[in-house]
Design an enzyme around this catalytic site. Structure first.
Site, PDB file in Angstrom:
ATOM      1  N   ASN A  22       0.874  -1.174   0.000  1.00  0.00           N
ATOM      2  CA  ASN A  22       0.000   0.000   0.000  1.00  0.00           C
ATOM      3  C   ASN A  22       0.907   1.218   0.000  1.00  0.00           C
ATOM      4  O   ASN A  22       1.430   1.616   1.050  1.00  0.00           O
ATOM      5  CB  ASN A  22      -0.911  -0.019   1.229  1.00  0.00           C
ATOM      6  N   ARG A 107      -2.539  -2.054  -3.571  1.00  0.00           N
ATOM      7  CA  ARG A 107      -3.738  -1.228  -3.410  1.00  0.00           C
ATOM      8  C   ARG A 107      -3.627  -0.046  -4.372  1.00  0.00           C
ATOM      9  O   ARG A 107      -2.644   0.688  -4.358  1.00  0.00           O
ATOM     10  CB  ARG A 107      -3.848  -0.701  -1.983  1.00  0.00           C
ATOM     11  N   HIS A 196     -12.737   2.925  -0.360  1.00  0.00           N
ATOM     12  CA  HIS A 196     -12.726   1.899   0.707  1.00  0.00           C
ATOM     13  C   HIS A 196     -13.385   0.602   0.235  1.00  0.00           C
ATOM     14  O   HIS A 196     -13.896  -0.175   1.028  1.00  0.00           O
ATOM     15  CB  HIS A 196     -13.457   2.382   1.972  1.00  0.00           C
ATOM     16  N   ARG A 257     -11.817  15.743   6.892  1.00  0.00           N
ATOM     17  CA  ARG A 257     -12.600  16.094   5.711  1.00  0.00           C
ATOM     18  C   ARG A 257     -14.024  16.473   6.109  1.00  0.00           C
ATOM     19  O   ARG A 257     -14.606  15.871   7.003  1.00  0.00           O
ATOM     20  CB  ARG A 257     -12.647  14.927   4.719  1.00  0.00           C
ATOM     21  N   GLU A 400      -8.331  -5.137   5.019  1.00  0.00           N
ATOM     22  CA  GLU A 400      -8.144  -4.783   3.618  1.00  0.00           C
ATOM     23  C   GLU A 400      -6.951  -5.505   3.011  1.00  0.00           C
ATOM     24  O   GLU A 400      -6.971  -5.880   1.839  1.00  0.00           O
ATOM     25  CB  GLU A 400      -7.985  -3.271   3.487  1.00  0.00           C
TER      26      GLU A 400
END
Length: 429
Positions: A22, A107, A196, A257, A400
């Site tokens: 990742n 990823r 996601h 965010r 993940e």
């Protein structure tokens, strides 16, 4: 770079290990997994790449107590980062030159509409990922760097891209399109993609297992609540709606965010406050959400402040939870029948107050949380609703990296069983 195929029956496709990478703009997270039993052999993180304060944390998991090793000092770039990680793996007898390594799974944040499933990286695939940089300027360039670095290190291995957006490509057009001029939208790839996806795919499937049912029989609302946060409505194993949009900014209140906001706020800030586009971008992505509301983006710290009577922290928490409730209600309407609401990721898995507050008052939707079950801490999937609840409420730890490894290994194995030649990347001299 050119691509060449591996030969059917080669060591690469018979091997049983997958390295998951990742790659961020200044970091590389990695895990090496043994797909015989889907166990982790090692995990690591290289952070602050390019700075004098670079650090590598490496934890071997091949026996005994896991003891993390640390390296400090400048690591110049991603190539140096992966080389350092490879050295740490080699010290544990897990070197990347091992014939047991079947593939490297990457990823990749944005795959647009073209990439709906894990994909072996070729020249054309890389070009398409590069073409998507304008809609993922913070993520895709780093992902590309990680892929190219891994290709240079192991040009004989399949490199597999697993896309955050892929799970959401099943959304119907009426959910994915924004109500703007169609020609403009199509010309600039403006639509809702969602993110996601590997987490939503994994968690929705594990939730079905927890209920003792097949994924295609279950409708699930997944709440992935970390520093970045997103919700999805999953009907029969397929995503039909998700909260993030063209970028990861839309949707829930997040750590830094804003989530949903009137688009005209950006025009107002430009015209009245004299802010530039870049300044507004930084405001909404890095200085908003929980940190903008109360100065903290750590839910544990926010809860501590609330317990001490901090009104600003309490308001931030209430805004965060209010947005969650709106999405739970909206997605209940979208799905028609909901079998489970599932919390995952750092906040979702660990914050009992968030789970309790998000479900409180939703009894008419069949949602209830058992106070005793909710406060139990566990690393296993679990129900936190009472037996009489019409809709299950669950906590499912996300994984993940395992999802990326599973998808990568399944693709490599599928090609082998079908007698296909698996393309691999090779760096031109």
């Amino acid at each position: 770079m050119t691509t060449t195929p591996t030969k059917k029956g080669s060591a690469a496709v018979q091997a049983r290990r997958v390295l998951v990478l990742n790659s961020g703009s200044s970091s590389v997270k990695y895990q090496l997994l043994d797909m015989n039993d889907r166990s982790r052999l090692a995990i690591g993180l290289v952070e602050r790449i390019g700075e004098t304060t670079s650090r590598l944390l490496h934890t071997p998991l091949t026996g005994g107590d896991a003891e993390t090793r640390e390296r400090t000092g400048r690591i110049a770039d991603h190539a140096a980062a992966l080389k350092a990680a490879a050295e740490e793996l080699a010290a544990d007898g897990l070197g990347l030159d091992s014939p047991e390594l079947a593939a490297i799974g990457h990823r990749v944040v944005h795959g647009g509409l073209r990439f709906t499933e894990p994909t072996v990286v070729t020249d054309e695939v890389l070009k398409e990922i590069e073409r998507l940089v304008p809609v993922a300027p913070l993520h895709n360039p780093a992902n590309i760097t990680g892929i190219r670095t891994a290709q240079a290190m192991r040009p004989d291995l399949p490199q597999v891209a697993v896309f955050d957006t892929a799970f959401h490509t099943t959304m119907p057009e009426y959910a994915a399109r924004y109500a703007i001029d169609v020609e403009t939208a199509d010309a600039h790839r403006i639509r809702r993609y969602g993110f996601h996806g590997t987490s939503h795919a994994y968690v929705s499937r594990k939730a079905a297992e927890l209920l003792g049912r097949a994924p295609e029989e279950v409708n699930v609302i997944v709440l992935h609540l970390g520093n970045g946060a997103s919700a999805s409505a999953v009907a029969g194993g397929r995503c039909v709606e998700t909260s993030m949009g063209l970028t990861p900014l839309e949707g829930l209140v997040m750590g830094t965010r804003s989530g949903d906001i009137d688009p005209a706020v950006t025009f107002h800030l430009k015209r009245v406050a004299g802010m530039s586009t870049d300044e507004i971008d930084v405001l909404l992505n890095n200085k908003s959400g929980l940190v903008g509301l109360c100065g903290d983006n750590d839910m544990r710290e926010i809860r501590r402040r609330i317990d001490e009577g901090d009104e600003r922290a309490a308001l931030a928490f209430d805004i965060y939870v209010h947005r969650l409730k709106k999405y739970i209600g909206a997605y209940s309407a979208v799905l028609g029948r909901v079998d489970a609401v599932v919390f995952t990721a750092g906040v979702g898995e660990n914050s009992a107050p968030v789970r309790e507050a998000a479900i409180a008052g939703l009894e008419e939707l069949g949602l209830v949380v058992d106070a005793g079950l909710n406060v139990v801490r566990s690393g296993e999937p679990r129900l936190i609703s009472p037996n009489y609840a019409r809709v299950a409420v669950a906590v499912v730890p996300t994984d993940e990296e395992l999802e990326i490894a599973d998808q990568t290994f399944a693709l490599v194995g599928r090609a082998e069983s079908d007698g296909q030649e698996m393309p691999v990347g090779q760096v031109d001299n």
